[in-house]
Every structure is written in C-alpha cells, then in structure tokens.
Design an enzyme around this catalytic site. Structure first.
Site, short mmCIF file in Angstrom:
data_model
loop_
_atom_site.label_atom_id
_atom_site.label_comp_id
_atom_site.label_asym_id
_atom_site.label_seq_id
_atom_site.Cartn_x
_atom_site.Cartn_y
_atom_site.Cartn_z
N GLY A 106 -8.82 4.31 1.56
CA GLY A 106 -8.79 2.84 1.54
C GLY A 106 -8.16 2.30 2.79
O GLY A 106 -8.24 2.90 3.85
N CYS A 107 -7.52 1.18 2.65
CA CYS A 107 -7.03 0.51 3.83
C CYS A 107 -5.55 0.22 3.67
O CYS A 107 -5.03 0.18 2.58
CB CYS A 107 -7.78 -0.79 4.00
SG CYS A 107 -9.53 -0.51 3.86
N VAL A 108 -4.89 0.02 4.81
CA VAL A 108 -3.45 -0.23 4.78
C VAL A 108 -3.14 -1.60 5.35
O VAL A 108 -3.94 -2.14 6.06
CB VAL A 108 -2.68 0.84 5.55
CG1 VAL A 108 -2.49 2.06 4.67
CG2 VAL A 108 -3.38 1.20 6.83
N THR A 164 0.80 -1.23 0.00
CA THR A 164 0.00 0.00 0.00
C THR A 164 0.83 1.28 0.00
O THR A 164 0.34 2.33 -0.39
CB THR A 164 -0.90 0.03 1.25
OG1 THR A 164 -0.08 -0.26 2.39
CG2 THR A 164 -1.99 -1.01 1.15
#
Lengths: 430, 106
Positions: free
Chosen positions: B104-106, A202
């Site tokens: 969003g997500c990590v 991410t």
C-alpha cells in the site's frame, strides 16, 4: 568544434523541479547542459502552509511566490499546460503549441486532487459544508466557514491513500481541537477522524502515539472506513460497507492521482497517473533517460516535501552520472521527516525511511529535536521551516547534519521489532 | 510463518494468512479460502475475473493492485469489488488469489 549542450527538460516547477533545476545548474556550465522548466502556472505554493490557512494562522499571499523567481539564472521557464510526452520521440508537447525535445526528462509534476472520483464530493454542498484544505481555494473557503462554525459534527475524512503529506489530516484535527477550544465552543463540537487505514497512521509505533493523542484531545477515531459516497442531502458519509457518518461540516482529503497529461502520454504512467520509478535511483522504469522526483513517482515513500528534498540529492547525482555515461550509484533510502502540528503551540517530529518506521529519540543526533513527542521546539521548527524552504531548500543549499540518508544514531532502537515489523508497516489492507 | 492445509495440500502462509509461495496456489484453494472469509461459494465468474487479474498483476509487477487500481483496470467497479470481497477487497482478493498482501502507501 564545440559540442551542442545536452538538453534537460523538467516538467513541474514545484518543490522537486525547482530544487533539481537549481542544483543541476550549479553542477553544469550552460555550454554543457541547457535546463528548461515547464509549469502550467506561475504560482509556487508552499504547500505545508495550506494547513494553517483555515485557522487564520497563515494568509494565502504569505505562502505563494512566483515559480520563475525561485529558479537560478540560466534556467528557461515555459508557462503552459503540458499536453503529452512522447517517450519514444523524446519530445513534450505543450498546450501553447510549443514542442520541446530533450536528452533527459525529469518528471516532477506532483499529484493532483481528484474530488470528481468520489461520488457526491463536488456536489451541491461542495464549499458549503464539504471542504478540503488541500488547495488554496478550499483552504480559504474553509477559513470563512470555521469562523462561524460553533456547534455540530466536524468530520475529517481521508478517502484513500496515497495522499500528500499523510500526517496533515491528523494535524488538521489537532488544530481544529485547539481552534475550537480557543473560541470557547469545543464542548459543542464533536470531532471525528475517519480513515481507510486500520489505525491513525500507516506505521505502528507512530500510529499508537497519534491515536492516544487523538484520544487525549477527545477526537473520535473511525478506522477502515472506505467512503463510497458523500450524501449531500443527507449530510453524511456513506461507506462501501453501508456504515454512515453524519456531519455538519466535512473536511475531506480527495483521492490523488498524477497530473492529467500523464494519461495522454502512452507508456509513461500507471493506472493512477504516477510514474513507475526505481525506489533507489529515481530513474523511471519506462525509459532510461526519464527520471522522476517527488509525488509524481510511484515509490513507496510518503508524498511529502521532505521526501522530495532527500530524493533530490540522490537524483541530482544520478542525473550527473547519466549524462556522463556512468553507472547510477546514488541510492535513496526512503528517508522522510515531518513535523506534526498538535495544537496549543506544540508539535511532534517523526523521521523514518523505507525500512525503519518512525521511532522515539532525537533528530538528527542524540542531542537534537525530540522525536515522536510533543514539544514547543518542534512547533518552532515547523514555523521556521517556511523560511528555509524558500531560502535554503529550493535554491539547493545543504544544511550541515541533515543528509538524505536517515540517521539512526539518536533513535530508540529497542522499539524495533517490539511487536511490530517495520518491513510490513508500509503495507496497507486495501 | 505457519503451515495451513488447503485443498488437501500443506501450504506455507505468513502470520496474516498470505501465501509465501504464490506458485503453489490452485483454484480449489481459493474456494476454501473464500469460504473461510464468509464469501458464498462456489465463486462467481466476477470473483474469478478479479482473482486471475490479481495474480496476473502480481506476476508482472511484483505486487498486487490496490482497490483503486483494480477499479480502474480489472473491469470490475470499486462498488462491485466491495460486494464481491467485503471490507477490504484488495486484501481479501490477494489472500484468496494466493499472492502477498498488496503493497500500500505511506
């Protein structure tokens, strides 16, 4: 006349529930605060250990202990599934018929795997050619499968975020490369890492490092793949964009959601069953006397044990303040760190928070463990961590130099803003 | 940060094309943005259902929903979302709805 003790009820006897119970037990006398923990079973799994099970590097019984044995004296333990929370009446009903009332509730029931949410995942090939290592059953079954797997397409697929320990699927790929090399069959196996993200990870700097490690190890990377279906008969992943990825062995990370009772508790959780929570104080946004710790919270931090650990220190201070009727002043900065096992007895370490992405350098100071770089010492750190988990983290002992705030002193700050924007790094495309 | 002309009005957008100020959004702008992303216009009722839902969620919660949340609560299934807004439904719908990229997500 002596006052009745206040009641703190903790849902979940995993990493967060256990460390919070133990830390708070030390802060309050039994006459001031009664502490009870509820969990549906009595098996506390050291979850980072699941990664090692498929490769025969850990045996299931080495990574499981009894939940109630990790709790200090003076903490009640109730073994029952939870039916629901009534956030207005301040009560929790259990499946065994008990109804527990609370003054302060701590939700620490983590996240659960939802393979049923993806078409075909728990179909005819589940535990035959389609596995997950995210629970004990899957990790053990996968160990048997890998034992005899000698050629073909190995596909590792993250369905969608959020997932626990977002680096674990990458570690699985690295370890599979090592495992198959040691077995002498690496040339006969293609390893493909399939992710819905637009890169290996991410965060930009770490994503680039990890992508080049995948490349070095000859692991294919497929990005922005959104799995619509696992086609059991055709042995392939099918994406929403109609791309197809054939496999002989698929290792999938199912969708995650909050614990099932959250949905049965009006006003407690969001659509996915996670609890809306203040990013900094760990107080829920649904009721002032409900706090949340670990994976159960919807905060934009990794769902990982290290995050729960660092959140825990802040949470304990804030629950103390709440009980005393003081303002909540402790602040969680989103600090996370993870060892990333890369195979061949090496590992990377990453350290980051809400604002700062993982950077190279050293942790916790300029003389310390190397960050974002493969080394043997990080691998040893990862192996030694299990002992610290049972004997240090869960009992609530502090480690000198390892605080809840992310340290900046050992990091290579020049990379911040070098073509990357850390603030936007927490965002994800879909 | 750049300025982009949409439906005859200059609009400030970030480097990825997301609106800086969701309040200046109009339906005509959404149609132009969708056309730019190769979505057939005029948009269907389902498209509008998603876009209006995205904006409602954004103004209530401070962030647009992810695909999974959209699939659970917008009344449109995940499969349909990918047909309506190909590739990255939440991102593309957020872009057309004039709200920031969903967190969003990590």
């Amino acid at each position: 006349m002596a006052q009745e003790p206040k009641k703190l009820l903790i849902l979940g006897g995993g990493t967060g529930g256990t460390l919070a119970a133990n830390r708070l037990r030390k802060k309050f006398k039994a006459s001031e605060l009664r502490i009870d923990v509820v969990d549906q079973d009595n098996q506390h799994v050291y979850q980072p250990g699941l990664l090692f099970v498929p490769f025969g590097l850990a045996e299931p019984d080495e990574i499981v202990r009894r939940r109630n044995k990790q709790l200090h004296r003076g903490i009640g333990y109730h073994e029952s599934a939870i039916q629901g929370v009534d956030i207005n009446a301040n009560t929790v009903s259990l499946e065994n018929g008990e109804i527990l009332d609370y003054d302060v509730l701590l939700v620490a029931t983590g996240s659960v795997l939802q393979p049923e949410e993806t078409e075909g995942m728990n179909g005819s090939q589940w535990l035959k050619t389609v596995f997950t290592f995210y629970d004990m059953e899957g990790a053990s079954a996968l160990a048997e499968k890998l034992d005899t797997f000698e050629s073909g397409e190995l596909v590792i697929n993250v369905i969608d975020m959020p997932i626990k320990c977002p680096v674990a699927p990458l570690e699985f790929a690295f370890l599979a490369d090592w495992f198959l090399t040691e077995k002498g069959v690496r040339d006969a196996v293609t390893i493909t890492y399939v992710t819905p993200l637009d890169g290996a990870f991410t965060k930009p700097v770490a994503s680039a490092t990890l992508a080049s490690l995948l490349e070095d190890k000859g692991i294919n990377l497929v990005t922005e793949f959104n799995t619509a279906e696992i086609d059991n008969e055709g042995s392939k992943l099918v994406g929403y964009d109609e791309r197809e990825i054939p496999f002989d062995l698929a290792v999938v990370i199912p969708l995650h959601g909050g614990a099932a009772y959250v949905e049965e508790s009006p006003g407690l959780g969001d659509e996915l069953g996670f609890i809306p929570t203040d990013n900094a104080t760990m107080q829920s946004l649904v009721a002032p006397n409900i706090f949340v710790l670990g994976d159960a919270a919807d905060v934009p931090a990794s769902k990982a044990g290290s995050v729960t650990h660092f959140e825990g220190e802040v949470l304990v201070e804030n629950i103390e303040a709440f009980i005393a009727g003081r303002e909540l002043t402790a602040r969680f900065d989103g600090h996370a760190n993870c060892f990333i096992e890369t195979g061949f007895s090496k590992a990377l370490l990453i350290d980051f928070n809400y604002e700062t992405e993982p950077l190279p350098g050293h942790y916790p100071f300029s003389v310390g463990l190397p960050l974002l770089k493969e080394s043997r010492i990080n691998h040893l750190g990862k192996l030694m961590f299990q002992s610290f988990y049972w004997h240090g983290l869960l009992p609530g002992r502090d480690i000198p130099g390892i605080g809840s705030d992310m340290p900046m002193s050992g990091k290579d700050k020049d990379l911040v803003g070098a073509g990357t924007t850390p603030a936007s790094a927490t965002e994800k495309g879909n | 940060m750049t300025t982009k002309l949409l439906a005859g009005t200059p609009v400030e957008v970030n480097e990825e094309g997301f609106f800086v100020d969701p309040d200046v959004w109009t339906e005509d702008m959404a149609t132009e943005l969708a056309a730019e992303a190769n979505i057939a216009v005029p948009l269907t009722d389902k498209h509008w259902q998603v876009l209006h839902y995205m904006r409602k969620e954004y103004f209530e919660k401070g962030t647009g929903p992810t695909v999974r949340k959209l699939g659970k609560s917008s009344g449109v299934t995940v499969k349909e979302l990918y047909q309506l807004f190909p590739k990255g439904p939440a991102k593309l719908a957020a872009l057309c709805a004039g709200i920031p990229k969903p967190r969003g997500c990590v």
